[in-house]
Design a protein around this motif. Structure first.
Motif, short mmCIF file in Angstrom:
data_model
loop_
_atom_site.label_atom_id
_atom_site.label_comp_id
_atom_site.label_asym_id
_atom_site.label_seq_id
_atom_site.Cartn_x
_atom_site.Cartn_y
_atom_site.Cartn_z
N LYS A 1 0.83 -1.21 0.00
CA LYS A 1 0.00 0.00 0.00
C LYS A 1 0.86 1.26 0.00
O LYS A 1 0.57 2.22 -0.72
CB LYS A 1 -0.93 -0.01 1.21
N ALA A 2 1.93 1.26 0.79
CA ALA A 2 2.83 2.41 0.82
C ALA A 2 3.50 2.59 -0.54
O ALA A 2 3.63 3.72 -1.04
CB ALA A 2 3.88 2.23 1.91
N TRP A 3 3.92 1.48 -1.15
CA TRP A 3 4.50 1.53 -2.50
C TRP A 3 3.49 2.09 -3.49
O TRP A 3 3.84 2.92 -4.35
CB TRP A 3 4.92 0.12 -2.92
N GLY A 4 2.24 1.68 -3.38
CA GLY A 4 1.21 2.16 -4.30
C GLY A 4 0.98 3.66 -4.18
O GLY A 4 0.82 4.35 -5.20
N ILE A 5 0.95 4.16 -2.97
CA ILE A 5 0.78 5.60 -2.78
C ILE A 5 1.97 6.36 -3.35
O ILE A 5 1.83 7.39 -4.02
CB ILE A 5 0.58 5.95 -1.30
N ALA A 6 3.18 5.85 -3.09
CA ALA A 6 4.38 6.50 -3.62
C ALA A 6 4.35 6.53 -5.14
O ALA A 6 4.65 7.56 -5.76
CB ALA A 6 5.63 5.77 -3.13
N LEU A 7 3.96 5.41 -5.76
CA LEU A 7 3.86 5.35 -7.21
C LEU A 7 2.85 6.36 -7.73
O LEU A 7 3.10 7.06 -8.73
CB LEU A 7 3.46 3.94 -7.64
N LEU A 8 1.70 6.46 -7.07
CA LEU A 8 0.66 7.40 -7.50
C LEU A 8 1.14 8.84 -7.42
O LEU A 8 0.94 9.64 -8.35
CB LEU A 8 -0.59 7.21 -6.63
N VAL A 9 1.80 9.18 -6.32
CA VAL A 9 2.31 10.55 -6.15
C VAL A 9 3.34 10.88 -7.23
O VAL A 9 3.30 11.95 -7.84
CB VAL A 9 2.92 10.73 -4.75
N ILE A 10 4.26 9.93 -7.48
CA ILE A 10 5.29 10.17 -8.48
C ILE A 10 4.67 10.29 -9.87
O ILE A 10 5.08 11.13 -10.69
CB ILE A 10 6.34 9.03 -8.45
N ALA A 11 3.67 9.47 -10.16
CA ALA A 11 3.00 9.53 -11.46
C ALA A 11 2.29 10.86 -11.66
O ALA A 11 2.33 11.45 -12.75
CB ALA A 11 2.01 8.37 -11.58
#
Length: 310
Positions: free
Chosen positions: A282-292
């Motif tokens: 979940k933390a990885w997913g949020i980080a990916l979303l923010v970077i995207a």
């Protein structure tokens, strides 16, 4: 956009055994550079250690700049994926939970692959805590920190971070041999991880089922011997309702470290490891979303401007 693709590629492929059976991993090559400098320069003084750290840093920045100048983004994507560790981290931590469900001895063997402490006398809760601590710390320095420095400075940034992080893991010890020589690498690693460690704590807090207060995270992070590693641990422990850290043995010597989230349960198990893995994704997913979103921001601004102009 290269970072987004690199994160997704790493999450899909992880560490392909067929590739690293044929070629040395980038981390292995970095380790060889550190070992060579250790052999040639280590006279147990800070001055030579500073020179070694600067040579590693300058070399990584120069190589990264050269590679980044090549046309296209696929060099950045592929090398970025190789230097991120989300999938391999999850696989290693999951292996501990799987082994622990078989037997305590199997759990000890599995956790010995990811921690440096003595495992011989560990019981089930100690094994689970060790795996979860490793999960939290490595989310920070194996995923969020390299992604952060990639976002800030591209390939030069992520290569510089990884070579210093590798050096810290090899020579950043407070032993007679490395106390002085490894000082510069250890301090540089602390500096490079300062912001990412706190970002990791924010991400874990954001997706925590039992969200701790930031004051509680800050309080418990200060208990850790590292200026950075305590932050992700202090965020994940209350989220899972358990205590982390505490007494453990290194090289046969029991050390009485304080508990992180001392009011939590001391009886951690495989289910808690599963919970930690869910939080990692979940933390990885949020980080990916923010970077995207950040990567797409210029296009979105242009699109909005075009719509208003029309």
């Amino acid at each position: 956009m290269a970072l987004v693709l690199a994160m997704v590629l790493d999450a899909i492929l992880g560490e392909p055994k067929w590739l690293w059976d044929r070629f040395p991993h980038l981390a292995v090559l970095m380790g060889r550079c550190v070992s060579a400098l250790d052999k040639r320069l280590n006279d147990r003084t800070r001055e030579k250690g500073i020179i070694a750290a600067l040579l590693l840093l300058i070399g990584a920045l120069a190589l990264g700049t050269l590679l980044q100048s090549l046309p296209g983004i696929w060099i950045e994507v592929i090398l970025g994926a190789f230097l991120l560790a989300q999938r391999s981290l999850v696989d290693h931590v999951q292996a501990v939970a799987t082994a622990l469900r078989v037997s305590v001895d199997d759990g000890r063997s599995a956790v010995a692959m990811i921690v440096g402490r003595d495992v011989r006398d560990m019981d089930e809760p100690a094994i689970a805590r060790s795996a979860i601590e490793s999960a939290a710390e490595n989310l920070s320095d194996g995923v969020i920190a390299p992604a952060f420095w990639f976002a800030v400075a591209g390939l030069p940034g992520i290569l510089a971070y990884k070579v210093i992080n590798t050096a810290d893991s090899m020579i950043g010890y407070r032993t007679e041999k490395y106390e002085a020589f490894g000082w510069a690498a250890a301090r540089l690693d602390d500096v490079l991880n300062w912001i990412p460690a706190r970002i990791t704590a924010l991400l874990l807090r954001a997706i925590a089922p039992n969200r701790p207060t930031w004051a509680a995270i800050r309080r418990d992070a200060a208990l850790h011997r590292s200026p950075n590693a305590g932050w992700p641990e202090a965020a994940i422990a209350p989220a899972l309702g358990i205590s982390l850290s505490g007494p453990r043995s290194y090289e046969g010597v029991m050390q009485d470290f304080p508990w992180v989230n001392p009011e939590g349960s001391k009886d951690a198990g495989a289910d808690n490891i599963d919970g930690a893995i869910t939080m990692l994704w979940k933390a990885w997913g949020i980080a990916l979303l923010v970077i995207a979103v950040i990567a797409a921001a210029p296009f979105l601004v242009w699109l909005a401007g075009s719509a208003l102009a029309a």
